[in-house]
Design a protein around this motif. Structure first.
Motif, PDB file in Angstrom:
ATOM      1  N   TRP A  23      -6.299  10.089 139.274  1.00 28.55           N
ATOM      2  CA  TRP A  23      -7.313  11.138 139.322  1.00 28.55           C
ATOM      3  C   TRP A  23      -7.009  12.245 138.312  1.00 28.55           C
ATOM      4  O   TRP A  23      -7.928  12.849 137.754  1.00 28.55           O
ATOM      5  CB  TRP A  23      -7.462  11.698 140.741  1.00 28.55           C
ATOM      6  N   GLN A  53     -16.329  20.447 139.125  1.00 30.20           N
ATOM      7  CA  GLN A  53     -15.718  20.043 140.396  1.00 30.20           C
ATOM      8  C   GLN A  53     -16.692  19.216 141.218  1.00 30.20           C
ATOM      9  O   GLN A  53     -16.305  18.233 141.857  1.00 30.20           O
ATOM     10  CB  GLN A  53     -15.259  21.277 141.182  1.00 30.20           C
ATOM     11  N   ASP A  54     -17.968  19.610 141.212  1.00 36.08           N
ATOM     12  CA  ASP A  54     -18.983  18.835 141.923  1.00 36.08           C
ATOM     13  C   ASP A  54     -19.067  17.414 141.369  1.00 36.08           C
ATOM     14  O   ASP A  54     -19.200  16.439 142.121  1.00 36.08           O
ATOM     15  CB  ASP A  54     -20.360  19.503 141.794  1.00 36.08           C
ATOM     16  N   THR A  57     -16.039  15.397 142.512  1.00 35.57           N
ATOM     17  CA  THR A  57     -16.150  15.072 143.935  1.00 35.57           C
ATOM     18  C   THR A  57     -17.130  13.930 144.155  1.00 35.57           C
ATOM     19  O   THR A  57     -16.864  12.991 144.911  1.00 35.57           O
ATOM     20  CB  THR A  57     -16.611  16.318 144.722  1.00 35.57           C
ATOM     21  N   THR A  58     -18.272  13.997 143.492  1.00 35.58           N
ATOM     22  CA  THR A  58     -19.280  12.964 143.671  1.00 35.58           C
ATOM     23  C   THR A  58     -18.823  11.632 143.101  1.00 35.58           C
ATOM     24  O   THR A  58     -19.079  10.577 143.681  1.00 35.58           O
ATOM     25  CB  THR A  58     -20.620  13.402 143.047  1.00 35.58           C
ATOM     26  N   GLY A  60     -15.794  10.665 143.032  1.00 35.27           N
ATOM     27  CA  GLY A  60     -14.860  10.172 144.029  1.00 35.27           C
ATOM     28  C   GLY A  60     -15.554   9.438 145.162  1.00 35.27           C
ATOM     29  O   GLY A  60     -15.067   8.426 145.658  1.00 35.27           O
ATOM     30  N   ARG A  61     -16.724   9.932 145.555  1.00 37.36           N
ATOM     31  CA  ARG A  61     -17.485   9.276 146.618  1.00 37.36           C
ATOM     32  C   ARG A  61     -18.123   7.977 146.139  1.00 37.36           C
ATOM     33  O   ARG A  61     -18.351   7.061 146.922  1.00 37.36           O
ATOM     34  CB  ARG A  61     -18.579  10.201 147.119  1.00 37.36           C
ATOM     35  N   PRO A 101     -21.562  19.520 145.884  1.00 38.08           N
ATOM     36  CA  PRO A 101     -22.048  18.384 145.120  1.00 38.08           C
ATOM     37  C   PRO A 101     -23.336  17.827 145.672  1.00 38.08           C
ATOM     38  O   PRO A 101     -23.617  17.942 146.854  1.00 38.08           O
ATOM     39  CB  PRO A 101     -20.915  17.353 145.256  1.00 38.08           C
ATOM     40  N   SER A 104     -24.677  13.843 149.398  1.00 38.58           N
ATOM     41  CA  SER A 104     -23.650  13.792 150.426  1.00 38.58           C
ATOM     42  C   SER A 104     -23.643  12.450 151.133  1.00 38.58           C
ATOM     43  O   SER A 104     -22.677  12.101 151.794  1.00 38.58           O
ATOM     44  CB  SER A 104     -23.872  14.912 151.442  1.00 38.58           C
TER      45      SER A 104
END
Length: 200
Positions: A23, A53-54, A57-58, A60-61, A101, A104
Motif C-alpha cells: 500500500w 485519501q478518498d 480508500t475507494t 482499497g474497497r 469517499p 460506500s
C-alpha cells in the motif's frame, strides 16, 4: 525507491489490507499524482489531499474486483479506477459539502468502475500526463546509478531543463555530439525500464 514488485505479487499484497509495503508503494505512485490533478482543476491543497485519501480508500474497497486474466496490466487497471474516481469527484463541484469517499457499497463501486471519461475530458488527459510523469520519474530514479554524473548532467540539462546541446556542451566542456549521445543513452535506459515494468 525500490523497483516495483511484479504485478501479480503486488495484487496479492494489495488484497491483504495488512500489507503496508504494497500500500505504501501504491500510495507513493498515486497520492501525489491525484493531488496534482486535483489542484490543477482548482482545488486547494487541503481539499486535493482529502480527495487523494478518498481515492486510496475507494481503491482499497475495489481491489477485490480486479481479475488477473483481464486485458491490460495491473497498473493500468489501478489507473482506470483512480482516473474514474478523480473525474467523478471533480465533476461534482468542490465536494458539494460532502465528505468521505464515494461508493460506500459494492454496487456503487461497480457503477463507478464502469464509467469511462469522454476522450476529450481534460481531467482524464491531465491525469494520463501526470501518470506518465510519475512513471518517468520512478524509472529515472531506478537507472540513475547506472550513469556517471557527467552523463546524467547532460541528460538532465537537455531532456529535462530543455537546454540546447550546444549550450550544455559549452558549459560542460564537451562536444554537442557527446551531449546528444549521453542524453540518448539515458533516455533509452529509462524507456527500457518503463517497458520492463509494463511487461510485468
Amino acid at each position: 525507491m525500490q523497483g516495483p514488485e511484479t504485478r501479480a505479487s503486488l495484487l496479492v499484497s494489495l488484497n491483504d489490507p495488512a500489507s503496508e509495503e504494497a500500500w505504501n508503494e501504491f500510495a507513493a505512485i498515486y497520492r501525489p499524482l491525484v493531488i496534482r490533478v486535483a489542484q490543477a482543476n482548482g482545488l486547494q491543497y487541503a481539499d486535493a489531499d482529502d480527495l487523494a485519501q478518498d481515492v486510496l480508500t475507494t481503491v482499497g474497497r475495489a481491489i477485490g474486483t480486479f481479475e488477473s486474466n483481464c486485458e491490460g496490466s495491473f497498473r493500468r487497471w489501478l489507473y482506470q479506477i483512480t482516473r474514474n474516481l478523480v473525474v467523478n469527484q471533480l465533476t461534482r463541484g468542490p465536494f458539494s459539502g460532502r465528505r468521505g469517499p464515494i461508493g460506500s457499497g459494492d454496487s456503487d463501486i461497480q457503477k463507478l468502475l464502469a464509467q469511462v471519461p469522454a476522450a476529450d475530458d481534460q481531467t482524464a488527459t491531465l491525469f494520463r500526463l501526470e501518470y506518465r510523469r510519475v512513471r518517468f520519474q520512478q524509472a529515472a530514479g531506478r537507472v540513475r546509478n547506472q550513469f556517471s554524473d557527467s552523463v546524467w548532467q547532460c541528460f538532465e540539462l537537455t531532456a529535462i531543463e530543455n537546454q540546447s546541446a550546444e549550450l550544455v556542451a559549452n558549459a560542460l566542456g564537451k562536444t554537442p555530439g557527446a551531449v546528444r549521445v549521453a542524453r540518448c543513452r539515458v533516455l533509452a535506459k529509462i524507456r527500457e525500464e518503463i517497458h520492463s515494468d509494463d511487461s510485468e
